[in-house]
Scaffold this active site. Structure first.
Site, PDB file in Angstrom:
ATOM      1  N   ARG A 176       1.131  -1.093   0.222  1.00  0.00           N
ATOM      2  CA  ARG A 176      -0.186  -0.051   0.063  1.00  0.00           C
ATOM      3  C   ARG A 176       1.019   1.436   0.194  1.00  0.00           C
ATOM      4  NH1 ARG A 176      -2.118  -4.033  -0.933  1.00  0.00           N
ATOM      5  NH2 ARG A 176      -4.425  -4.473  -0.337  1.00  0.00           N
ATOM      6  N   SER A 205     -11.099   0.189   4.489  1.00  0.00           N
ATOM      7  CA  SER A 205     -10.009  -0.524   4.950  1.00  0.00           C
ATOM      8  C   SER A 205      -9.505   0.982   6.044  1.00  0.00           C
ATOM      9  CB  SER A 205      -9.558  -1.099   5.506  1.00  0.00           C
ATOM     10  OG  SER A 205      -9.548  -2.123   4.077  1.00  0.00           O
ATOM     11  N   GLU A 258      -4.929   3.537   6.960  1.00  0.00           N
ATOM     12  CA  GLU A 258      -4.710   3.751   4.994  1.00  0.00           C
ATOM     13  C   GLU A 258      -5.160   5.096   4.745  1.00  0.00           C
ATOM     14  OE1 GLU A 258      -6.239   0.709   1.582  1.00  0.00           O
ATOM     15  OE2 GLU A 258      -5.548   0.058   3.470  1.00  0.00           O
TER      16      GLU A 258
END
Length: 353
Positions: A169, A244, A343
């Site tokens: 990510r 998320s 995130e």
């Protein structure tokens, strides 16, 4: 070419442009539907010494209640093209193309490589920035190049995968040179008639056959995501989220031993990584730290279907989201000694640190 005439909108509301539906206005907002407008907007902001924020689908974004003091550049570039190459097809999509519609486009043509990334909200331009991934596939697995405006040189450049600094990510665009590049288009190298990826046990179990068509994998992924409120559905009470909220932590052997000791015999899921470290489940840690689905503090809480998603309801503010996220992180850190990392991207004077 004559530069386009810019007409920035002053004090433009940003809440309608993000999935959390909160946050203050932009001092200036420009919507760019071509590369010339992108370049001119960047020059316009530089001449006024204004910071530039690039806005895509707003599905991974928390905007401060007071908004953004600078130019917000909303990307609306569209277009998809393809060319055959040795044993593959290279598909180029403009940064403003909706991601899931693009994935559907590739699956319908039986081009393998993106099928497990179905149902993810947002635009194509964000995928290399976040190195978007799900169910065992990541964008970096198939990415062939990124076309971007380099704000330092003012030139349009093409970056190869090795120049993008991909990680879990993460990428050059997100953490090593944030703000330097404006993604204009992304090219992916896919396999015509290729086998779908079935490396994720839950998806393989749902499908129940070893060689399903790409369309079946896509349908299954979307069904599983919908069961967790991880697709954009206006009728879903969990819809106001950015998916998320925390990354799955990746730890080394020493850290893992300390976490296992705190877990006191609980069967903690884990996934070995190529570099010898181990990925853990943030959702599992959150739940075992005592947080439950649907748990709320006023107008902000956890999704009723997934403990990784923080959900907003009427009356919520960005500061409420940040405070709730801090509480989740503090609880996990106290229980397991793991400090979860967010995130989403934060704009303005907001964050959880």
């Amino acid at each position: 070419m004559i530069p386009p005439m810019l007409t920035p909108v002053e004090h433009a509301p940003l809440a309608p442009h993000c999935t959390l539906r909160l946050g203050g206005p932009a001092r200036y907002l420009v919507e760019a539907t071509d590369e010339a407008t992108v370049a001119e907007a960047v020059r316009w902001a530089a001449s006024r010494r204004l910071p530039v924020r690039v806005l895509g689908g707003g599905s991974n974004l928390v905007i401060a209640d007071e908004g953004v003091d600078g130019l917000v550049l909303k990307i609306g570039l569209r277009g998809v093209s393809a060319r055959e190459t040795a044993g593959a097809v290279e598909v180029t999509a403009a940064a403003g193309e909706p991601w899931d519609a693009f994935v559907r486009h590739t699956v319908e043509r039986d081009w393998a490589g993106l099928e497990c990334l179905s149902g993810i909200p947002g635009l194509v331009g964000a995928t290399p920035i976040q190195n978007v991934g799900a169910y065992g596939q990541e964008v970096s697995d198939t990415l062939a190049s990124v076309r971007a405006l380099d704000r330092e040189s003012g030139r349009v450049v093409t970056l190869a995968p090795g120049e993008c600094g991909f990680g879990y990510r993460d990428s050059l665009f997100k953490s090593r040179a944030p703000g330097r590049y404006v993604v204009l288009a992304v090219t992916y190298r896919l396999v015509p008639g290729g086998a779908p990826y079935l490396g994720y046990a839950d998806i393989a179990r749902e499908i129940g056959t070893a060689s399903p068509p790409l369309s079946t994998v896509r349908e299954t992924v979307i069904r599983v995501r919908r069961s967790k409120s991880m697709v954009l559905d206006p009728g879903d009470p969990n819809a106001r989220s950015c998916g998320s909220f925390f990354l799955n932590p990746i730890v080394d052997a020493r850290e893992l031993a300390a976490i296992d000791a705190r877990a006191a015999g609980l069967a903690m899921p884990r996934w070995p990584q190529p570099d010898g470290r181990v990925k853990l489940s943030a959702a599992w840690l959150i739940e075992r730290a005592g947080f439950t689905r649907g748990q709320a503090d006023g107008p902000v809480g956890l999704s009723t279907r997934h403990t990784l998603a923080i959900v907003c309801h009427d009356g919520a503010h960005a500061r409420d989201v940040a405070a709730f996220a801090r509480g989740i992180r503090a609880g996990v850190e106290e229980r397991f000694g793991v400090r979860l990392q967010p995130e989403p991207i934060f704009w303005g004077t907001i964050g959880i640190d």
